[in-house]
Design an enzyme around this catalytic site. Structure first.
Site, mmCIF file in Angstrom:
data_model
loop_
_atom_site.group_PDB
_atom_site.id
_atom_site.type_symbol
_atom_site.label_atom_id
_atom_site.label_comp_id
_atom_site.label_asym_id
_atom_site.label_seq_id
_atom_site.Cartn_x
_atom_site.Cartn_y
_atom_site.Cartn_z
ATOM 1 N N ARG A 72 0.717 -1.225 -0.098
ATOM 2 C CA ARG A 72 -0.102 -0.067 0.057
ATOM 3 C C ARG A 72 0.851 1.021 0.083
ATOM 4 O O ARG A 72 0.433 2.172 -0.467
ATOM 5 C CB ARG A 72 -0.875 -0.013 1.267
ATOM 6 C CG ARG A 72 -2.120 -1.081 1.268
ATOM 7 C CD ARG A 72 -2.884 -1.299 2.438
ATOM 8 N NE ARG A 72 -3.584 0.135 2.507
ATOM 9 C CZ ARG A 72 -3.979 0.505 3.692
ATOM 10 N NH1 ARG A 72 -3.903 -0.500 4.923
ATOM 11 N NH2 ARG A 72 -4.550 1.592 4.064
ATOM 12 N N ASN A 104 -8.329 9.210 5.793
ATOM 13 C CA ASN A 104 -7.282 8.524 5.194
ATOM 14 C C ASN A 104 -5.903 8.486 5.739
ATOM 15 O O ASN A 104 -5.649 9.384 6.743
ATOM 16 C CB ASN A 104 -7.328 9.235 3.838
ATOM 17 C CG ASN A 104 -8.628 9.419 3.244
ATOM 18 O OD1 ASN A 104 -9.258 8.340 3.341
ATOM 19 N ND2 ASN A 104 -8.862 10.257 2.361
ATOM 20 N N HIS A 121 -7.226 8.308 11.793
ATOM 21 C CA HIS A 121 -6.629 6.862 11.631
ATOM 22 C C HIS A 121 -5.083 6.710 11.374
ATOM 23 O O HIS A 121 -4.900 5.658 11.183
ATOM 24 C CB HIS A 121 -7.514 6.010 10.726
ATOM 25 C CG HIS A 121 -8.976 6.098 10.788
ATOM 26 N ND1 HIS A 121 -9.643 5.946 9.684
ATOM 27 C CD2 HIS A 121 -9.727 6.131 11.762
ATOM 28 C CE1 HIS A 121 -11.050 5.697 10.380
ATOM 29 N NE2 HIS A 121 -10.935 5.973 11.518
ATOM 30 N N THR A 190 -16.717 8.805 1.686
ATOM 31 C CA THR A 190 -16.569 7.916 2.720
ATOM 32 C C THR A 190 -18.060 7.194 2.726
ATOM 33 O O THR A 190 -19.068 7.507 2.346
ATOM 34 C CB THR A 190 -16.352 8.458 4.064
ATOM 35 O OG1 THR A 190 -16.511 7.434 5.129
ATOM 36 C CG2 THR A 190 -17.555 9.570 4.468
ATOM 37 N N SER A 191 -17.616 5.860 3.053
ATOM 38 C CA SER A 191 -19.017 4.674 2.997
ATOM 39 C C SER A 191 -19.624 5.048 4.198
ATOM 40 O O SER A 191 -20.746 4.194 4.507
ATOM 41 C CB SER A 191 -18.529 3.413 2.910
ATOM 42 O OG SER A 191 -17.605 3.181 3.794
HETATM 43 C C1 BV8 Z 1 -12.695 2.017 17.835
HETATM 44 C C2 BV8 Z 1 -6.552 2.607 9.058
HETATM 45 C C3 BV8 Z 1 -13.046 1.630 20.351
HETATM 46 C C4 BV8 Z 1 -5.869 1.103 9.005
HETATM 47 C C5 BV8 Z 1 -8.956 2.277 9.574
HETATM 48 C C6 BV8 Z 1 -19.140 1.669 16.894
HETATM 49 C C7 BV8 Z 1 -18.404 2.468 17.950
HETATM 50 C C8 BV8 Z 1 -17.006 2.364 17.882
HETATM 51 C C9 BV8 Z 1 -16.392 1.356 17.279
HETATM 52 C C10 BV8 Z 1 -17.283 0.605 16.629
HETATM 53 C C11 BV8 Z 1 -18.665 0.617 16.520
HETATM 54 N N1 BV8 Z 1 -18.936 -0.301 15.968
HETATM 55 C C12 BV8 Z 1 -18.012 -1.055 15.371
HETATM 56 C C13 BV8 Z 1 -16.912 -0.484 15.888
HETATM 57 C C14 BV8 Z 1 -15.659 -1.332 15.551
HETATM 58 C C15 BV8 Z 1 -14.919 -0.620 14.324
HETATM 59 C C16 BV8 Z 1 -15.953 -0.471 13.215
HETATM 60 O O1 BV8 Z 1 -16.086 0.686 12.837
HETATM 61 N N2 BV8 Z 1 -16.379 -1.555 12.339
HETATM 62 C C17 BV8 Z 1 -17.082 -1.317 11.230
HETATM 63 C C18 BV8 Z 1 -16.394 -2.139 9.998
HETATM 64 C C19 BV8 Z 1 -18.375 -1.595 11.717
HETATM 65 N N3 BV8 Z 1 -14.248 0.648 14.649
HETATM 66 C C20 BV8 Z 1 -12.967 0.371 15.170
HETATM 67 O O2 BV8 Z 1 -12.480 -0.410 15.454
HETATM 68 C C21 BV8 Z 1 -12.329 1.918 15.528
HETATM 69 N N4 BV8 Z 1 -11.899 1.636 16.742
HETATM 70 O O3 BV8 Z 1 -13.733 2.513 17.804
HETATM 71 O O4 BV8 Z 1 -12.078 1.832 19.218
HETATM 72 C C22 BV8 Z 1 -13.963 0.407 20.061
HETATM 73 C C23 BV8 Z 1 -13.169 -0.657 19.394
HETATM 74 C C24 BV8 Z 1 -14.028 -1.763 19.073
HETATM 75 C C25 BV8 Z 1 -15.440 -1.820 19.459
HETATM 76 C C26 BV8 Z 1 -15.949 -0.613 20.303
HETATM 77 C C27 BV8 Z 1 -15.178 0.340 20.507
HETATM 78 C C28 BV8 Z 1 -10.991 1.852 14.698
HETATM 79 C C29 BV8 Z 1 -11.514 2.409 13.224
HETATM 80 C C30 BV8 Z 1 -10.384 2.693 12.479
HETATM 81 C C31 BV8 Z 1 -9.666 1.397 11.535
HETATM 82 N N5 BV8 Z 1 -8.750 1.966 10.485
HETATM 83 N N6 BV8 Z 1 -7.916 2.507 8.518
HETATM 84 C C32 BV8 Z 1 -5.589 0.999 7.627
HETATM 85 O O5 BV8 Z 1 -5.774 1.845 6.668
HETATM 86 O O6 BV8 Z 1 -4.958 0.063 7.354
HETATM 87 S S1 BV8 Z 1 -10.354 2.457 8.714
HETATM 88 C C33 BV8 Z 1 -10.197 2.269 6.994
HETATM 89 O O7 BV8 Z 1 -11.534 2.630 6.616
HETATM 90 C C34 BV8 Z 1 -9.654 3.385 6.358
HETATM 91 O O8 BV8 Z 1 -8.980 4.493 7.313
HETATM 92 C C35 BV8 Z 1 -10.849 4.233 5.577
HETATM 93 O O9 BV8 Z 1 -10.656 5.350 5.314
HETATM 94 C C36 BV8 Z 1 -11.992 3.889 6.486
HETATM 95 C C37 BV8 Z 1 -13.480 4.176 6.253
HETATM 96 O O10 BV8 Z 1 -13.742 3.719 5.022
HETATM 97 P P1 BV8 Z 1 -13.831 4.910 3.803
HETATM 98 O O11 BV8 Z 1 -12.712 5.853 3.978
HETATM 99 O O12 BV8 Z 1 -15.287 5.272 3.873
HETATM 100 O O13 BV8 Z 1 -13.582 3.945 2.733
HETATM 101 P P2 BV8 Z 1 -14.702 2.907 1.728
HETATM 102 O O14 BV8 Z 1 -13.519 2.160 0.930
HETATM 103 O O15 BV8 Z 1 -15.105 2.238 2.928
HETATM 104 O O16 BV8 Z 1 -15.621 3.893 1.073
HETATM 105 C C38 BV8 Z 1 -15.164 4.722 0.090
HETATM 106 C C39 BV8 Z 1 -16.072 5.418 -0.520
HETATM 107 O O17 BV8 Z 1 -15.729 6.517 -1.192
HETATM 108 C C40 BV8 Z 1 -17.282 4.957 -0.944
HETATM 109 O O18 BV8 Z 1 -18.597 5.276 -0.399
HETATM 110 C C41 BV8 Z 1 -17.281 4.990 -2.533
HETATM 111 O O19 BV8 Z 1 -18.551 4.931 -2.847
HETATM 112 C C42 BV8 Z 1 -16.541 6.496 -2.285
HETATM 113 N N7 BV8 Z 1 -15.901 6.929 -3.747
HETATM 114 C C43 BV8 Z 1 -15.170 6.165 -4.300
HETATM 115 N N8 BV8 Z 1 -14.660 6.986 -5.250
HETATM 116 C C44 BV8 Z 1 -14.862 8.330 -5.008
HETATM 117 C C45 BV8 Z 1 -15.816 8.198 -3.942
HETATM 118 N N9 BV8 Z 1 -16.471 9.236 -3.378
HETATM 119 C C46 BV8 Z 1 -16.127 10.481 -4.033
HETATM 120 N N10 BV8 Z 1 -15.235 10.528 -4.929
HETATM 121 C C47 BV8 Z 1 -14.632 9.479 -5.575
HETATM 122 N N11 BV8 Z 1 -13.902 9.660 -6.737
#
Ligand code: BV8
Length: 252
Positions: A72, A104, A121, A190-191
């Protein structure tokens, strides 16, 4: 594109005292950086990023996780900011008070000239000690993959927030404050799935802000957003700069 941006939205943006922006991986897509949920490529096609971006995966197979990040990082080092990044950097000079929050980890906002970027992040181009968590800039290459911390000998890991890890406290505090106190909240690329970042636009809505979503496809925010600009951030944000503030994009 004109029919996307109503006169009312133009007025909102022009008179806004404070604009908060949240970006996700989609804003780097036009720079050639795969989004988080896009299919991975090559050997990485068989892995789920959500599985690899965890402490458990690193403990289980540090070499695999480290090599995934190296793959990456090489993609990111080859990437350059796109017009959407430059437009956000320019917007900061047009608006009284703009806060840029990003999910990001690629540093492209900073490369485009944005300052004081809130990196929720972390940053993939930085490394830290897996045990002590201190940032490590230099180390001796001795064939170990991942490399070893020069101080304690444990593995190095990328300075990003893995799933299950808490976000940097100061960054999250500033992001919450900026979301709860803005007139306009722009959510771009962002999704709206990953928490707690995904809750920020809803906090802005509850605080009375006008929330604008920029995304080519619907997300969990779409039904609640005040305005939805369906399209690519690299096209829409420069158009906003031109249409609202009458400026063309300045590249560095
Ligand atoms: C935490 C770094 C305490 C690593 C990343 C509720 C509250 C708190 C936590 C949770 C909760 N429910 C669940 C959780 C746990 C978890 C979570 O959210 N899980 C999800 C899957 C449900 N969260 C965590 O673990 C967080 N920690 O809260 O700690 C805790 C822990 C556990 C349980 C409770 C509390 C930590 C989250 C951080 C993870 N690290 N990145 C790495 O990069 O390797 S997150 C990763 O996803 C990236 O950073 C990315 O940016 C991020 C979000 O995704 P998006 O940016 O939205 O990217 P995605 O690909 O999904 O979507 C792209 C979008 O762009 C699409 O919609 C597409 O249509 C659009 N698009 C495409 N092209 C374009 C465009 N838009 C505009 N223009 C274009 N050209």
């Amino acid at each position: 594109m004109n029919n996307l941006i109503s006169l009312e939205l133009v007025r909102m943006l022009k008179k806004a005292r404070k604009i908060t922006v949240l970006t996700g991986a989609g804003t780097s897509a036009e720079s050639g950086v795969p989004t988080f949920r896009d299919a991975q490529e090559g050997i990485w096609a068989h892995y789920d990023p959500q599985e690899l971006a965890t402490t458990q995966a690193f403990r289980r197979n540090p070499r695999l996780v480290w090599e995934w990040y190296e793959w990456r990082r090489n993609r990111i080092r080859a990437a350059t900011p796109n017009p959407g990044h430059y437009a956000l950097a320019q917007m900061a000079s047009l608006v009284k008070n703009l806060t840029l929050i990003t999910q990001n980890v690629d540093g492209l906002h900073q490369l485009a000239g944005s300052r004081d970027v809130i990196e929720l992040h972390g940053n993939i181009l930085r490394n830290k000690c897996f045990k002590e968590k201190n940032i490590v800039d230099t180390w001796t290459e001795n064939g170990s993959v991942p490399p070893r911390c020069p101080e304690c000998g444990d593995f190095l890991r990328p300075d990003v927030v893995w799933f299950g890890e808490t976000l940097p406290g100061e960054a999250l505090k500033l992001a919450l404050q900026a979301s709860a106190s803005c007139d306009v909240f722009l959510s771009a690329g962002t999704s709206t799935i990953v928490e707690p970042a995904a809750s920020l636009p809803f906090l802005a809505l509850r605080s009375g802000a006008c929330v604008v979503e920029i995304n080519p496809v619907p997300t969990p925010l779409t039904m609640s957003a005040t305005y939805v600009l369906s399209g690519y951030s690299g096209e829409i944000i420069p158009h906003l700069i031109n249409h609202v503030w009458g400026e063309t994009i300045r590249y560095q």
